[in-house]
Design an enzyme around this catalytic site. Structure first.
Site, PDB file in Angstrom:
ATOM      1  N   HIS A  86       0.891  -1.233   0.057  1.00 19.99           N
ATOM      2  CA  HIS A  86      -0.044   0.061  -0.103  1.00 19.99           C
ATOM      3  C   HIS A  86       1.017   1.190  -0.027  1.00 19.99           C
ATOM      4  O   HIS A  86       1.774   1.474   0.922  1.00 19.99           O
ATOM      5  CB  HIS A  86      -0.937  -0.047   1.277  1.00 19.99           C
ATOM      6  N   GLU A 134       1.485   4.012   2.883  1.00 24.34           N
ATOM      7  CA  GLU A 134       1.913   3.433   4.304  1.00 24.34           C
ATOM      8  C   GLU A 134       3.277   3.785   4.731  1.00 24.34           C
ATOM      9  O   GLU A 134       4.101   2.573   4.836  1.00 24.34           O
ATOM     10  CB  GLU A 134       1.164   2.047   4.781  1.00 24.34           C
ATOM     11  N   ARG A 144      -3.123   4.586  -2.660  1.00 27.89           N
ATOM     12  CA  ARG A 144      -3.180   3.408  -1.911  1.00 27.89           C
ATOM     13  C   ARG A 144      -2.545   2.277  -2.981  1.00 27.89           C
ATOM     14  O   ARG A 144      -1.776   1.393  -2.525  1.00 27.89           O
ATOM     15  CB  ARG A 144      -4.248   2.856  -1.164  1.00 27.89           C
ATOM     16  N   ASN A 153      -3.633  -5.653  -2.184  1.00 30.66           N
ATOM     17  CA  ASN A 153      -3.933  -6.463  -0.998  1.00 30.66           C
ATOM     18  C   ASN A 153      -5.339  -7.111  -1.136  1.00 30.66           C
ATOM     19  O   ASN A 153      -5.824  -7.619  -0.212  1.00 30.66           O
ATOM     20  CB  ASN A 153      -3.740  -5.794   0.376  1.00 30.66           C
ATOM     21  N   HIS A 173       2.249  -3.260   7.110  1.00 31.69           N
ATOM     22  CA  HIS A 173       1.177  -1.992   6.743  1.00 31.69           C
ATOM     23  C   HIS A 173       1.293  -0.959   7.750  1.00 31.69           C
ATOM     24  O   HIS A 173       1.660  -1.122   8.935  1.00 31.69           O
ATOM     25  CB  HIS A 173      -0.241  -2.675   6.618  1.00 31.69           C
ATOM     26  N   SER A 174       0.262   0.059   7.621  1.00 27.89           N
ATOM     27  CA  SER A 174      -0.252   0.810   8.708  1.00 27.89           C
ATOM     28  C   SER A 174      -1.457   1.141   8.273  1.00 27.89           C
ATOM     29  O   SER A 174      -1.901   1.187   7.191  1.00 27.89           O
ATOM     30  CB  SER A 174       0.839   2.028   8.727  1.00 27.89           C
ATOM     31  N   TYR A 186     -11.288  -6.249  10.024  1.00 26.02           N
ATOM     32  CA  TYR A 186     -12.461  -6.599   9.275  1.00 26.02           C
ATOM     33  C   TYR A 186     -12.102  -7.687   8.104  1.00 26.02           C
ATOM     34  O   TYR A 186     -11.409  -8.255   7.997  1.00 26.02           O
ATOM     35  CB  TYR A 186     -12.946  -5.225   8.394  1.00 26.02           C
ATOM     36  N   GLU A 197       0.113  -4.125  11.334  1.00 24.74           N
ATOM     37  CA  GLU A 197      -0.345  -2.642  11.129  1.00 24.74           C
ATOM     38  C   GLU A 197       0.431  -1.786  12.267  1.00 24.74           C
ATOM     39  O   GLU A 197       0.302  -1.834  13.261  1.00 24.74           O
ATOM     40  CB  GLU A 197      -1.758  -2.566  11.366  1.00 24.74           C
TER      41      GLU A 197
HETATM   42  O1  0X9 Z   1      -7.318  -3.647   4.385  1.00 30.32           O
HETATM   43  C1  0X9 Z   1      -5.888  -4.173   4.400  1.00 30.32           C
HETATM   44  O2  0X9 Z   1      -5.491  -4.656   3.142  1.00 30.32           O
HETATM   45  C2  0X9 Z   1      -5.030  -4.064   5.849  1.00 30.32           C
HETATM   46  N1  0X9 Z   1      -5.230  -2.894   6.233  1.00 30.32           N
HETATM   47  S1  0X9 Z   1      -4.768  -1.727   5.756  1.00 30.32           S
HETATM   48  O3  0X9 Z   1      -5.340  -0.416   6.377  1.00 30.32           O
HETATM   49  N2  0X9 Z   1      -3.348  -1.391   5.638  1.00 30.32           N
HETATM   50  O4  0X9 Z   1      -5.272  -1.384   4.270  1.00 30.32           O
HETATM   51  C3  0X9 Z   1      -5.429  -5.217   6.607  1.00 30.32           C
HETATM   52  C4  0X9 Z   1      -5.247  -6.761   5.805  1.00 30.32           C
HETATM   53  C5  0X9 Z   1      -5.552  -7.686   6.708  1.00 30.32           C
HETATM   54  N3  0X9 Z   1      -5.407  -8.986   6.091  1.00 30.32           N
HETATM   55  C6  0X9 Z   1      -6.499  -9.675   5.565  1.00 30.32           C
HETATM   56  N4  0X9 Z   1      -7.802  -9.094   5.514  1.00 30.32           N
HETATM   57  N5  0X9 Z   1      -6.607 -10.755   4.972  1.00 30.32           N
HETATM   58 ZN    ZN Z   2      -1.871  -1.495   3.991  1.00 24.65          ZN
END
Ligand code: 0X9
Ligand code: ZN
Length: 285
Positions: free
Chosen positions: A51, A54, A106, A121, A173-174, A225, A248
């Site tokens: 991302h 971040e 992002r 991601n 990540h952050s 989530y 994170e």
């Molecule tokens: O949403 C994401 O990709 C990640 N958070 S972010 O705020 N850095 O974008 C979390 C990803 C956690 N892993 C999965 N959901 N598989």
């Molecule tokens: Zn991220």
């Protein structure tokens, strides 16, 4: 990275994993006491910067390289039983765009008919588009026209699959102060979730001991989530890596993703204590 590889050839090798959509060469460093040998110790694969916005995440990966290589005399025990493969910037096109144009960018930078970029991601081929991902190009969580539509995620996939001995995968990540383990595609838990919870708890305790920073440890779906097609779920579900965390890092508050520069060092230092817990656990098994 080039300079570190040049200066410490007995510990570091620099390898290209391919080019980004905009043709940026994407490199990882392999850090090993067996450089030059084809023997692979159990390997910890670490990436950051899938991302773009971040920014603390690539900094964390770079700091790890610094500690393992330039501070080897202090940290040599970490390299006794494991090798490291560290890829600090998965998405260089997005990162550059976040520096020069849109700070909160992002996604990748591959063009679509309506909007640019795909959420790397959400682009992995494991329960792709199953939950928490969008099929609309202009969404921040656009999963791509198909799984692995992006050259950057294909390069990362192939770099991981080339490694014969990956036992742990960490992706930075952050923000939000989370140690997340799979699954993110459903509320289900992996068979070894108790091991991942307890190891994550120990890492979080080590981080907290530095300056009081608190982390939440749990499965992605259950503490954050539901979001499928992420690199962590793919690493466990397809690459069969047993120890997997999305970390994170701090941010938020009035700063969001734009952690002030004067906070970078304290963040990467405290997080290093947590990473060491994971490394020692893997190395002692
Ligand atoms: O949403 C994401 O990709 C990640 N958070 S972010 O705020 N850095 O974008 C979390 C990803 C956690 N892993 C999965 N959901 N598989
Ligand atoms: Zn991220």
């Amino acid at each position: 990275m080039e300079e570190v590889a040049r200066s410490y050839p007995h510990l570091v090798t620099l390898e290209s994993i391919g080019r980004s959509y905009e043709n940026r060469d994407t490199k990882l460093v392999r850090i090993s006491t067996d450089t030059g040998s084809s023997i692979r110790k159990p390997t910890i694969f670490i990436d950051a910067g899938i991302h773009a916005r971040e920014w603390i995440a690539p900094a964390q990966a770079i700091y790890l390289i610094f500690q393992l290589v330039e501070n080897y005399s202090v940290n040599s025990a970490l390299l006794r039983n494991v090798d490291f493969v560290i890829l600090p910037l998965v998405n260089p096109d997005g990162y550059e765009f976040s520096r020069t144009n849109t700070r909160l960018w992002r996604k990748t930078r591959s063009p679509g008919s309506l909007c640019v970029g795909c959420d790397g991601n959400r682009n992995f081929d494991y329960y792709w588009m199953f939950a928490g991902a969008s099929s609309s190009q202009c969404s921040e969580t656009y999963a791509g026209k198909n799984a692995f539509s992006e050259i950057e995620t294909r390069n990362l996939r192939d770099a991981i699959l080339r490694e014969p001995a990956v036992v742990a995968y960490l992706t930075f990540h952050s923000y939000g102060n989370y140690f997340l383990y799979p699954w993110g595609w459903s509320p289900a838990l992996p068979d070894n979730w108790q091991e991942l919870q307890s190891l994550g708890d120990q890492a979080a305790a080590a981080i907290r001991a530095v300056a009081g920073t608190r982390y939440t440890v749990g499965s992605s779906t259950n503490v954050l989530y539901e979001a499928a097609g992420a690199s962590d779920d793919w690493a466990m579900g397809v690459a069969k890596i047993p120890i997997v965390y999305t970390i994170e890092l701090p941010g938020g508050g009035t700063y969001g993703f734009d952690l002030p520069a004067n906070r970078i060092l304290s963040v990467v230092q405290e997080t290093f204590e947590g990473v060491k817990v994971v490394v020692n656990y893997v190395g002692n098994r």
